[in-house]
Every structure is written in structure tokens, then in C-alpha cells.
Enzyme design. Structure first.
Site, PDB file in Angstrom:
ATOM      1  N   ASP A  70      26.096  11.355 -13.366  1.00  0.00           N
ATOM      2  CA  ASP A  70      25.813  10.725 -14.658  1.00  0.00           C
ATOM      3  C   ASP A  70      26.800  11.192 -15.739  1.00  0.00           C
ATOM      4  OD1 ASP A  70      24.396   9.186 -16.459  1.00  0.00           O
ATOM      5  OD2 ASP A  70      22.447  10.092 -16.015  1.00  0.00           O
ATOM      6  N   ASP A  73      20.577   0.889 -17.798  1.00  0.00           N
ATOM      7  CA  ASP A  73      19.273   1.535 -17.959  1.00  0.00           C
ATOM      8  C   ASP A  73      18.208   0.493 -18.274  1.00  0.00           C
ATOM      9  OD1 ASP A  73      19.895   4.083 -17.337  1.00  0.00           O
ATOM     10  OD2 ASP A  73      19.914   4.870 -19.380  1.00  0.00           O
TER      11      ASP A  73
END
Ligand code: DGJ
Length: 746
Positions: free
Chosen positions: A480, A550
Site C-alpha cells: 500500500d 477504495d
């Protein structure tokens, strides 16, 4: 694939379907002539004679003019435009020379043609295994006023309409020079009537499609976040005005780079189009000492005369064959479940064991433990950099062993490029953080970026990450990156060279990623940047898939996936089903099925009915997902300004196809037929949703009939499978017997 006509000083880079022509003019400029569908020859005169001006210059206070030579810097089409000359339409390179002058004017010196293609050092690049597939033209140019050289590289593929360009500056001056701009590619087109397809977005609204006319003012598609830049993506298409999804000329450009980039696009005063792509010149300067060189990243040019889908097909094939890690490029990825939307930071060993049990019973193949397993990380306010397992919270060995015993894979989340001010690492090594000292640097998500320009920091952080992956048999890694760079400053690079930081930072990231994939080639890597904030070919060189967004709301996903699909193969687009209440699991899964498939939810909270749906979905995914992974993709209907969206994938042998249709708002019966593409017109296809057998040419010329009252947020998946004549006869008999009963696939 590459020829040079010595008499006309003409280069032709070509394959069966694509030609790219340019020549060296009398003044030793490289002049672009044509790029498009294969052309056996070009007429240089006819392509350049529109410049009505004769070329004149001042020599020893006297005007020199060749009455018979028509050439104007102002409007010529270049391969690498000059800077600070009479051409004002955008430059390829800018160099601050030893005498501080900025005039940059490169002319041809020599060239060579080589089989294959040399990889660029330290930067991701097209991976060529078979030299016979590619030929490379390397042209050396020299600046008229200095000992600075520019090398242009052109690699043409024999099996794909792909031309890769990149460039290199070499300083042969005895003193330092400063590079202020170096593009990767330039395409000067003789028409001025193009449209630009690009994407823009922000967090949770990744890659929204935008089509605009290329106007007579400069459009810049760029990013300056140093990574996690949602605003623009380093991929565009330039298409002729009348080009649609299926017909017409279009050029796709994608940079193999994850740092700051820009695409400058404009129509000039003569109504020609110029595209220049490469590293963003904003906040960029690089000092080159004697004999030092600087490489620009590669830029991929894909051409098709078969519309936007044609360019998409070329790009998808190219990315799967030459960019993605070989181990996974054409491999089915395991169906995963990720702990993030299920538990966020609130998990323990027992919860993860339960998650494994439940996931296993649903036919899920891999459990991924997301953020929160290390340091004191119970919220996002601490511990990045402290990559030690939080043993009070999770027994990593136990959960991995448990998953493996159940024949499941196990994945782990990391965010290696970051440091929390509230961490052991920061208290011990504040110098490891990348920010300008003596100011108050902005924190995002309570964190700072690590100074990856410094090899020591790269070494340190890699050894920490390596430790974990060496110790535990982890099958997958989610890498990430949750903040972008701002107020940059590096104690390692120093204040005088600040312009080097953005590029050096991404080189540090690539170094980290390279070490990781070298040591752990069998770990499936998925990169992520708060969703799809760093979605590019640079990342895909290392990671086989990228978490697309997301935003897991399914209808929003239709938009995101539709635009992402144009530029990137579906097999690398992370798409998961979440517990969002809107739509059934079946509908949500149909959308996510067209990416790397997985779940973001707590299965313990599912009803029996939902569980049964999910078991059915997973069976279907295992049976059919290879068509998504390996097949050809066709966009059929854009969701932009439409009440529905449709797309399809077809296996390379044309025997299997998956067709997607999504209806946004409720609609009564309308006449809605969707023409399919890429099928074999002579084959008969069994359609499992309608329970019919219909010939390919019918689907391709009449279409798939979706004329029915359609609910809001309704997804449909049609699985088409070619049948032979015996199967067709048996089917017809059964159908007669069953009185046309319709079985649904789910
Ligand atoms: C952002 C990612 O996009 C999410 O999926 C999740 O991994 C969080 N970071 C964890 O902090």
C-alpha cells in the site's frame, strides 16, 4: 521491421499493420512524416511542402537563404522539438548549459538498428525475452551549441502495433549541466481534429472517463503528487473525431512510470497536433556531471484503425505479454477475502481463524490480513516503519499454518514507503523521513514518506520487510501507499538538488520492489495507493494486480472499471464484492467478476441465502474466470451519459465469451439490443442465461436482446459457449421436450 533509405535519409519502422515514418532533413532535424496503418511508402515532398516559408538565417551578419528550400521550424513536425528556437509549440528537452543558456537544439549525428531491445537500468520497462520479436532504432543527436548528446530509442514489435520510445541525455561537457526537461516521446500529427480520452479522479472516485476535443490551447494531463496521484492517470488515447469504439484511427499512450508525469497535447496554429509525454518538468531538475547520463522512462504508443477497442486490445496484449510479472500474467488469481472492510484494525488471532473457516466453506481460496498486524497499529495514527508483528494481537504463524492446512493461501498487507512520526523508527531515525526541515510538514493520515532517495533507507526498510516474508510462508502481498509527497526535502539529496527528489524517490521505490520480486518471485504482489492512486505500467512491471479503488459501491465500480479497462488488462484490476447494502451479492459479483475477484466483508455476518449465492458465484468464477484473465476485451456501451453499461470478454479461440450488462435506473421495456464483437460468426453459442443457442453472426449483426423491464442496479452476466453440431441437436431435442423452460445460470 526497421529500414533506412540512405538516399532519402528516410526511416520506416513497421509491421504488417503499422507504419511510422520520419526522415533527416537538410538541417539534420528529424522530421516526423506519418504514423498509422501500414503504408508501403511515403512521399516526403508532399508531406512537407505546405511550409510556405523559405528557410533563412544570419551568418556573419549576412542573410543566407536557399531559395529552393522550404522549411519552417515554426510549423514542422519533429521527433524531438527544440527549445528556445523559432518553434514555440512545446519542447522535447530543456538543458541549462555550462554558460547557463537554455537553447536546446538537437540534430542528427548517427544511428544504428539492433535486434531486440536493451532494458533501461533502474526503471521498469518492456520485458523482451525473444529478440526476434522486436527491433530497435537508436539515433544519436547532438546539441548545436554544446557537447551534449541525445539518444532516441524506438522499439517496434513484429506481432503488435506497439512502438516504445525513450530517450537519454549524455553530458560530454567537462562541466556540469542541468537537465530541466526530458520527454520520453513526441508525436507530431498533420491533422488538428483529434479528441483526447483521459481519466481524472480523486480518492474513491478513481479514473473517471473524460473525452474532450483537442483544442488550440495546451491541455496537460499530468500528475505532481510523486505517487498516489488520483487526479490524472499516465495513459491517454488520441483519436480522430469520428473514431468510435469499433472503427477509426486511434493512438494510445502509456508511460511505464509511477512518478510525476505529463502529457502535453495541443493543436497548433497550423492545425496540426503535438503530443509530448514524459516526466513532469514541474519541480524537476537533474545535475549531470561529465559523462553522466539520464534516461527517461519508456512510453508505449499503441495504434489501431479499429477504434478505441482496437487500441485497448493492443494495449492489453502488450501489457500481459511484456509488462506483468511472467509468473502471474496469464495465471488465474485465487479468489481472496480481505480483512479490511470486515474488521479494519479490530481483529485478533481468533477472528482471523474464524474468517479462514468461513471463507473456506464459501469456496474462497485466500485470506488476506490487511493493515494493523504490526507495531502498536490499532489505528492509522502510528507504527508505520515498525514492521514487527504485534504478538498480543495476532499469532501470524498460527493463522498462516491454519490457512495452509485448509489448502488456502494467505496474504499480508504492508506499506513499506512510509513512516509514522509516532513510531520507534522515527524516534530512532528522524533523518529517514522525507520532508523539508525547518518548516511544519503536512501530515496525511498521520504519516510521512520515507526518504527512499537514500540507499541506506532502502536497505533498512527492505531488510525489515524481507525478514517477515522470509520467516513466514506468505503467498500474497498487498503493498500500500497512503499519502503523496509534499514539502519535499531530503537530508541525503541536499537542498541544492531538490529538483531530483521526486524522480530519485520513485527510483528508490522501484529498487525496493525489485528486491522484493527477486527474492520472492512466487509471492503474488498487489500494489495499492489508497485504492488506485498509483495505477500505472511502472507498478504493473512488479505487481501483477492493483487494487482499483477504495470505493466498493458496485454502481460506482461500473464507471471506474469501464474506464480502467480501456487502458489496463482486466486481470490486473483488483475488484472485490463488499457488504454495501445496495444490490444483491449476485449483482455485485457480476461486476467484480471482470477484475481480479475477491471479497471485502465479514462472512460471519452473511445470511444463509447470501452464503449460498456466494458459493454459487465462486464456482462460476473458478469455471469461467480464465476468459477474463486471458481473453480479448470489448467495451460495448459506455456508462457515461447512459442508463446502462455493457462490455464483454472473448477467449482467444473465440469459443467462450462473457457478456456484462448493467442497468442503472429502473426502466420499462425498451428496445435494447447490444451487438457483440470478437465472436466467430460461424459458430453457434449456447447462452446460459437465456438458455438459447444462437449463431455468432446473429449476435454480431443483430445483437443480444435485452429488451425487458429492467430494475435499477441490475447486473446481468451472459456466459456464451460454442457448441458443436451434435451438442446443438441434443440441446434442441431437450428444449422441445422441456417446452422451452429457461434455466438461469445462478
Ligand atoms: C488503503 C487501502 O486502499 C485499503 O484497502 C486498506 O488496505 C487501507 N489502506 C489500510 O490502511
Amino acid at each position: 521491421m526497421i529500414t533506412f533509405d540512405t538516399k532519402r535519409r528516410l526511416f520506416h519502422l513497421y509491421n504488417a499493420n503499422f507504419s511510422y515514418y520520419f526522415y533527416i532533413n537538410k538541417l539534420n532535424y528529424l522530421i516526423h512524416l506519418y504514423s498509422g496503418k501500414y503504408l508501403q511508402n511515403v512521399d516526403i515532398e508532399r508531406l512537407t511542402e505546405r511550409y510556405a516559408e523559405r528557410y533563412a538565417y544570419l551568418d556573419n551578419n549576412k542573410e543566407v537563404c536557399d531559395e529552393s528550400y522550404y522549411f519552417s521550424l515554426q510549423g514542422a513536425n519533429f521527433e524531438c522539438a527544440t527549445f528556445n528556437t523559432a518553434d514555440k509549440r512545446g519542447s522535447f528537452a530543456i538543458i541549462k548549459n555550462v554558460d547557463s543558456s537554455l537553447l536546446t537544439d538537437f540534430r542528427y549525428v548517427s544511428h544504428k538498428i539492433i535486434q531486440g531491445k536493451e532494458p533501461i537500468k533502474y526503471l521498469p520497462h518492456a520485458k523482451i525475452q525473444n529478440c526476434k520479436e522486436v527491433e530497435t532504432l537508436e539515433i544519436t543527436l547532438k546539441d548545436v551549441r554544446s557537447e551534449v548528446y541525445l539518444i532516441l530509442y524506438y522499439s517496434i514489435f513484429n506481432n503488435l502495433n506497439i512502438l516504445i520510445r525513450n530517450s537519454k541525455i549524455i553530458n560530454k561537457e567537462k562541466q556540469d549541466i542541468t537537465l530541466l526537461k526530458l520527454a520520453s516521446t513526441e508525436l507530431d500529427l498533420i491533422y488538428g481534429d483529434y479528441e483526447l480520452i483521459s481519466t481524472y479522479g480523486t480518492w474513491s472516485k478513481d479514473r473517471q472517463l473524460e473525452v474532450s476535443k483537442i483544442s488550440h490551447s495546451k491541455q496537460i494531463i499530468s500528475d505532481n503528487h510523486g505517487g498516489r496521484g488520483f487526479y490524472h492517470n499516465p495513459a491517454i488515447i488520441i483519436k480522430e473525431k469520428d473514431t468510435n469504439l469499433f472503427n477509426g484511427n486511434a493512438y494510445g499512450f502509456e508511460l511505464i512510470y509511477s512518478g510525476n508525469f505529463s502529457f502535453e497535447v495541443s493543436a497548433d496554429e497550423f492545425n496540426q497536433t503535438r503530443v509530448i509525454a514524459g516526466i513532469n518538468e514541474e519541480n524537476f531538475s537533474f545535475t549531470l556531471r561529465y559523462n553522466q547520463c539520464f534516461n527517461s522512462p519508456e512510453c508505449v504508443l499503441a495504434f489501431s484503425d479499429k477504434g478505441i477497442n482496437g487500441v485497448t486490445n493492443v494495449l492489453h496484449d502488450f501489457i500481459r505479454q511484456y509488462i506483468l510479472p511472467k509468473t502471474f500474467a496469464f495465471k488465474e488469481r485465487p479468489i481472496l477475502i480481505n480483512s479490511w472492510e470486515a474488521y479494519y484494525f479490530d481483529f485478533d488471532t481468533e477472528k482471523i481463524i474464524k474468517l479462514i473457516d468461513e471463507a473456506n466453506s464459501l469456496g474462497i481460496e485466500m485470506v488476506v490480513l490487511d493493515d494493523g498486524w504490526f507495531g502498536n497499529r490499532d489505528s492509522d495514527s502510528s507504527s508505520l516503519g515498525d514492521w514487527q508483528i504485534n504478538k498480543d494481537k495476532i499469532d501470524l504463524e498460527k493463522v498462516i499454518t491454519y490457512a495452509h492446512e485448509k489448502n488456502m493461501k494467505f496474504g499480508l498487507w504492508v506499506e513499506p514507503e512510509m513512516i509514522s512520526p509516532n513510531s520507534k523508527l522515527f524516534s530512532e531515525h528522524p533523518e529517514f523521513a522525507l520532508y523539508k526541515r525547518n518548516i511544519k510538514p503536512t501530515l496525511f493520515r498521520h504519516q510521512l514518506v520515507l526518504d527512499l532517495t537514500n540507499p541506506k533507507v532502502v536497505d533498512y526498510i527492505y531488510s525489515e520487510i524481507k525478514e517477515i516474508f522470509k520467516k513466514y510462508p506468505i503467498d500474497y502481498c498487498k503493498w500500500d501507499f497512503n499519502r503523496y509527497l509534499s514539502e519535499i526535502g531530503s537530508l541525503y539529496v541536499g537542498e541544492n538538488n531538490e529538483g531530483e527528489i521526486y524522480h530519485r524517490f520513485i527510483l528508490g521505490t522501484y529498487d525496493l520492489l525489485n528486491r522484493f520480486i527477486t527474492d520472492f518471485p512466487n509471492v503474488l504482489l498487489e500494489t495499492c495507493a489508497s485504492g488506485g492512486g498509483r495505477f500505472d505500467l511502472g507498478m504493473l512491471y512488479y505487481s501483477s494486480q492493483i487494487w482499483a479503488s477504495d470505493e466498493t459501491d458496485p454502481t460506482a465500480r461500473v464507471d471506474i472499471q469501464y474506464s480502467t479497462n480501456i487502458f489496463y488488462p482486466l486481470s490486473c484490476i483488483g475488484a472485490h464484492v463488499s457488504a454495501r447494502p445496495f444490490l444483491t451479492y449476485q449483482d455485485k459479483a457480476i461486476i467484480a467478476a471482470f477484475g481480479t475477484f475477491g471479497y471485502e466483508l465479514d462472512p460471519i455476518k452473511l445470511s444463509e441465502e447470501d452464503k449460498n449465492q456466494i458459493i454459487g458465484i465462486n464456482k462460476l468464477i473458478k469455471e469461467w474466470h480464465h476468459v477474463v484473465t486471458e481473453g480479448d476485451y470489448y467495451a460495448l456501451k459506455s456508462p457515461v451519459n447512459s442508463n446502462y453499461a455493457a462490455w464483454m470478454t472473448v477467449s482467444k479461440n473465440k469459443k467462450e465469451a462473457l457478456v456484462f450488462h448493467f442497468n442503472f435506473r429502473r426502466e420499462p421495456t425498451y428496445s435494447r439490443y447490444i451487438k457483440l464483437y470478437g465472436l466467430d460468426p460461424d459458430l453457434y453459442y449456447f447462452n446460459s442465461l437465456t438458455n438459447t443457442i444462437i449463431k455468432g453472426d446473429f449476435y454480431m449483426n443483430v445483437g443480444l436482446n435485452i429488451s425487458a423491464p429492467l430494475d435499477e442496479g441490475k447486473a446481468m452476466l451472459f456466459v456464451l459457449k460454442a457448441v458443436n453440431s451434435l451438442e446443438k441437436t441434443i440441446y434442441e431435442k431437450i428444449k422441445m421436450k422441456n417446452n422451452e423452460k429457461r434455466d438461469k445460470i445462478f
